[in-house]
Design an enzyme around this catalytic site. Structure first.
Site, short mmCIF file in Angstrom:
data_model
loop_
_atom_site.label_atom_id
_atom_site.label_comp_id
_atom_site.label_asym_id
_atom_site.label_seq_id
_atom_site.Cartn_x
_atom_site.Cartn_y
_atom_site.Cartn_z
N HIS A 28 0.82 -1.10 0.01
CA HIS A 28 0.07 -0.09 -0.03
C HIS A 28 0.91 1.21 0.09
CE1 HIS A 28 -3.64 2.44 0.44
NE2 HIS A 28 -3.07 2.94 1.53
N LYS A 29 1.70 1.25 0.77
CA LYS A 29 2.75 2.52 0.88
C LYS A 29 4.16 1.78 1.67
CE LYS A 29 -0.27 6.28 1.42
NZ LYS A 29 -0.76 7.36 2.41
N TYR A 38 3.79 0.82 5.00
CA TYR A 38 2.96 -0.17 5.39
C TYR A 38 3.32 -1.50 4.84
CZ TYR A 38 -0.24 3.64 6.78
OH TYR A 38 -0.74 4.70 7.55
N ASP A 97 -7.92 0.67 -1.07
CA ASP A 97 -7.79 2.16 -1.61
C ASP A 97 -6.74 1.96 -2.51
OD1 ASP A 97 -8.42 1.63 1.05
OD2 ASP A 97 -7.75 3.51 1.74
N ARG A 152 -15.60 3.65 2.08
CA ARG A 152 -14.85 4.36 0.96
C ARG A 152 -13.78 3.61 0.34
NH1 ARG A 152 -13.50 9.79 3.12
NH2 ARG A 152 -11.53 9.31 3.79
N SER A 153 -13.20 2.50 1.40
CA SER A 153 -12.14 1.66 0.65
C SER A 153 -12.70 0.68 -0.37
CB SER A 153 -11.40 0.95 1.71
OG SER A 153 -12.32 -0.10 2.29
N ILE A 154 -14.11 -0.02 -0.02
CA ILE A 154 -14.93 -0.72 -1.25
C ILE A 154 -15.29 0.15 -2.16
CG2 ILE A 154 -16.75 -2.15 -1.45
CD1 ILE A 154 -16.83 -2.62 1.62
N GLY A 155 -15.46 1.56 -1.91
CA GLY A 155 -15.74 2.37 -2.87
C GLY A 155 -14.58 2.66 -3.99
N TRP A 156 -13.58 2.91 -3.38
CA TRP A 156 -12.30 3.06 -4.37
C TRP A 156 -11.84 1.86 -5.07
CZ3 TRP A 156 -11.84 7.91 -4.90
CH2 TRP A 156 -11.59 8.96 -3.73
#
Length: 271
Positions: free
Chosen positions: A25-26, A29, A36, A106-110
């Site tokens: 992810h980054k 992490y 996301d 929002r993560s599911i959205g992304w």
């Protein structure tokens, strides 16, 4: 612009990967995949491959999506957990599965936007991999419709409607309004029920959270931020209470941006 694109692509090429082959992810992490992150990288990666690299690495892009579907999807609800640690050692992860505790809207959205935009960019529409990715997107949209509130919106933690401090959240609802409307417009979603649900979502956001403040439009109900860890931030443990603890704000770009994308789809339809 090409110079900037090449620099970003070089960063994609050098991004560390989990044991399964997905981008971290980054860098802060390590060995983690967050939903996301698929939106952060994959649509750009696919478009660069198509335009400048003769699509040589698109198998890698598909593979990263397929890994997320295999590992992070909950078979009971059809929803996706926010994060996954491939070492199964970070404090917020289940020691057996490596998954975080909850679903975050929002993560599911992304993730839905990553699927949709990648499908529309991909040069091999109709291929076996493309069709498999489309089925993953369709399955997610079908699953999300089951959790859509009567207002048209979705809850911050979508599978616990009206629980405790849970609230109808603007950014994730805007993202799904966009995904459903654009998915139908571009022929990836074929049932008109998805378009109807997208309209209902957009109109629900307007009814609840779009207001006029001193003559200016203002958009409320936006979760400012949510994340998982790192080790030094034990508060971000992926619990239900954690997702309720983050500030709810007005006019943050992570809500306004998706709202404008959704409005663009809605406006085309209403024309």
């Amino acid at each position: 612009y090409k110079k900037a694109l090449d620099r970003l692509y070089k960063q994609v090429q050098g991004q560390p990967r989990t044991a399964e082959g997905n981008f971290w992810h980054k860098l802060i992490y390590p060995n983690q995949v967050w939903l996301d992150g698929l939106y952060m990288a994959q649509p750009f990666y696919m478009e660069y491959e198509k335009l400048f690299n003769e699509s040589k690495n698109i198998e890698d892009i598909y593979s990263q999506f397929f890994n997320v579907h295999k590992i992070m999807r909950d078979p009971k609800t059809g929803l996706y957990f926010h994060g996954y640690d491939s070492t199964k050692s970070i404090f917020w992860a289940d020691p057996k599965t490596g998954l975080s505790k909850n679903f975050w809207l929002r993560s599911i959205g992304w993730f839905s936007m990553a699927l949709l935009d990648t499908l529309n960019i991909a040069p091999d529409r109709g291929s076996e991999n493309w069709n498999k990715l489309r089925e993953i997107f369709l399955d997610l949209c079908e699953s999300m419709l089951k959790f859509q509130d009567e207002s048209g919106m979705w809850w911050q933690v979508p599978n616990y409607p009206a629980k405790g401090k849970n609230y109808l959240e603007t950014s994730g609802s805007s993202i799904f309004a966009y995904s459903l409307l654009k998915g139908y417009r571009t022929g990836i979603l074929e049932d008109k029920k998805f378009q109807d649900a997208g309209c209902k979502a957009f109109e629900g956001i307007c009814d609840r959270y779009l207001n006029t403040d001193s003559g200016n439009l203002s958009l409320g109900g936006i979760c400012l931020v949510a994340g998982l860890g790192p080790e030094k931030d034990l508060r971000r443990d992926g619990s239900f209470d954690y997702y309720m603890s983050e500030p709810v704000v007005q006019d943050d770009a992570k809500g306004v941006g998706p709202f404008i994308l959704a409005y663009n789809e809605y406006k085309q339809l209403k024309k």
